[in-house]
Design an enzyme around this catalytic site. Sequence first.
Site, PDB file in Angstrom:
ATOM      1  N   ASP A  25      -7.642  -5.591 -19.324  1.00 44.87           N
ATOM      2  CA  ASP A  25      -7.939  -6.478 -20.446  1.00 44.87           C
ATOM      3  C   ASP A  25      -6.621  -7.026 -20.998  1.00 44.87           C
ATOM      4  O   ASP A  25      -5.803  -6.274 -21.525  1.00 44.87           O
ATOM      5  CB  ASP A  25      -8.702  -5.715 -21.532  1.00 44.87           C
ATOM      6  CG  ASP A  25      -9.082  -6.581 -22.724  1.00 44.87           C
ATOM      7  OD1 ASP A  25      -8.713  -7.771 -22.743  1.00 44.87           O
ATOM      8  OD2 ASP A  25      -9.732  -6.054 -23.642  1.00 44.87           O
ATOM      9  N   HIS A  81       0.815  -1.214   0.000  1.00 41.31           N
ATOM     10  CA  HIS A  81       0.000   0.000   0.000  1.00 41.31           C
ATOM     11  C   HIS A  81       0.849   1.265   0.000  1.00 41.31           C
ATOM     12  O   HIS A  81       0.452   2.287  -0.575  1.00 41.31           O
ATOM     13  CB  HIS A  81      -0.930  -0.004   1.216  1.00 41.31           C
ATOM     14  CG  HIS A  81      -2.150   0.843   1.057  1.00 41.31           C
ATOM     15  ND1 HIS A  81      -2.153   2.053   0.388  1.00 41.31           N
ATOM     16  CD2 HIS A  81      -3.427   0.668   1.483  1.00 41.31           C
ATOM     17  CE1 HIS A  81      -3.364   2.580   0.419  1.00 41.31           C
ATOM     18  NE2 HIS A  81      -4.161   1.760   1.064  1.00 41.31           N
TER      19      HIS A  81
END
Length: 457
Positions: A403, A154
């Site tokens: 994608d 993070h």
Amino acid sequence: MKVEVESSRIVKPLYDDDGGAAPAPWPEWMPLSVFDTVTYDENIAIIYAFQPPNPPSAALELGLARTLAVYREFAGRLGVGPDGRRSVLLNDAGARFVEAAVDAPLAVAVPFRPSPEVKRLHPCIDGAPVEELLQVQVTRFSCGSMVLGFASHHRVADGQATASFLVAWGLATRRMPVAPPLPVRDRPTRFVPRDPPLVEFPHRDTEYKAPTQAKKRDANGADEDDDEEELGAAAHHKIKVHKLHFTKDFVARLKARASSVLPPSSRRGYTTFESLVAHLWRAVTAARGLGAGETTRIRISVNGRARMRPPVPRDYFGNLVLWAFPRCDAGDLVSRPVHHAAELIHRAVAGVDDAYFRSFVDFAASGAVESEGLVPTADTNQVVLCPNLEVDSWLGISFYDLDFGGGCPFYFMPSYLPMEGTLFLVPSVLGDGSIEAYVPLFENHLEEFKKICYNIA
């Protein structure tokens, strides 16, 4: 679900002349910004599922290598730089790439609901810290479907920056240019304090807190902190995560109910986020059985990119989040209509504006944090937040745009995180405006929550 790990290796950045980045410079230390160091010091995991056809692992690995050449931080290592500051060493040490397989169809093997089972679909992020700041696991199923488990640190990137990296990885795997737009990678120099500094807000006990006191011993000589850890571990097993699906119609009716008290001349209504979080806050508080005289508050992440003046580019790579903390008496919160909670949330979030972000930068750079030994209030060791909540919203973040060549994911979810009171909001993969919420509560509170979570009051 039996997951067989077939290989695990390090993928390093690939610098080439075929659409990749320029040749790598010498290793260098990149100091973390004040926003990086105040956020959670942990790895976060998310899970994607893709229907066939899917690219071979070699194509995914090549795409990852090309993307790491542009987003060098994820191929580096955390450490302390020569100036004594927490930094990322840009040494191209690489990210971990794991290949795994399940000898069963995805629909049969994977529980598409919150379950500890899903943690087998990404590299382990529990226990001892790992060197790699990015770890991915590609799990293939007998039906041709593929699950991608993505775990990253993070302090290197917040949700929006991570989503940008993922989209870039998809482009690189399809042999398309990773950029433009190039990520904005100026975290060491972008957030400089003003001269003179102007600390206008109380940042102690908001973003920072005093360090935990030294261990105390009870009358028998035992460490009280050890007792608290044992209680926390016992409580952890009683926490269950429940997934809710709020339809587009439900969200519309909730927003209309929350905004119904605003005057007709008002140019604003409460947003989807404000209305839904208000609803969940009230429902969780009621399910917990909290009453008058007890204060409950929510920790809400606020993205500073569009709030700071001038705005920070959307493609800024790093952390740029602070928090709003709306609070209310529990009895008052439950007894009053949803618009009351929505207004508390609206005002608190609106207050985390450019002036607040600038004040935080000035305070964080003032030396007070170091001289007083302050530590971030973003504490990964808290297992139970009751009577409070934390809401992490991924609404509006482009996680679904990933994608690899076979189309966008048909499923997306956070990993299983049984941290009581830590809620995740995720846009539904249906793309119709519906929303999924992941709500971890104690089992006895969860049963009551299920009874009332769809009641609009």
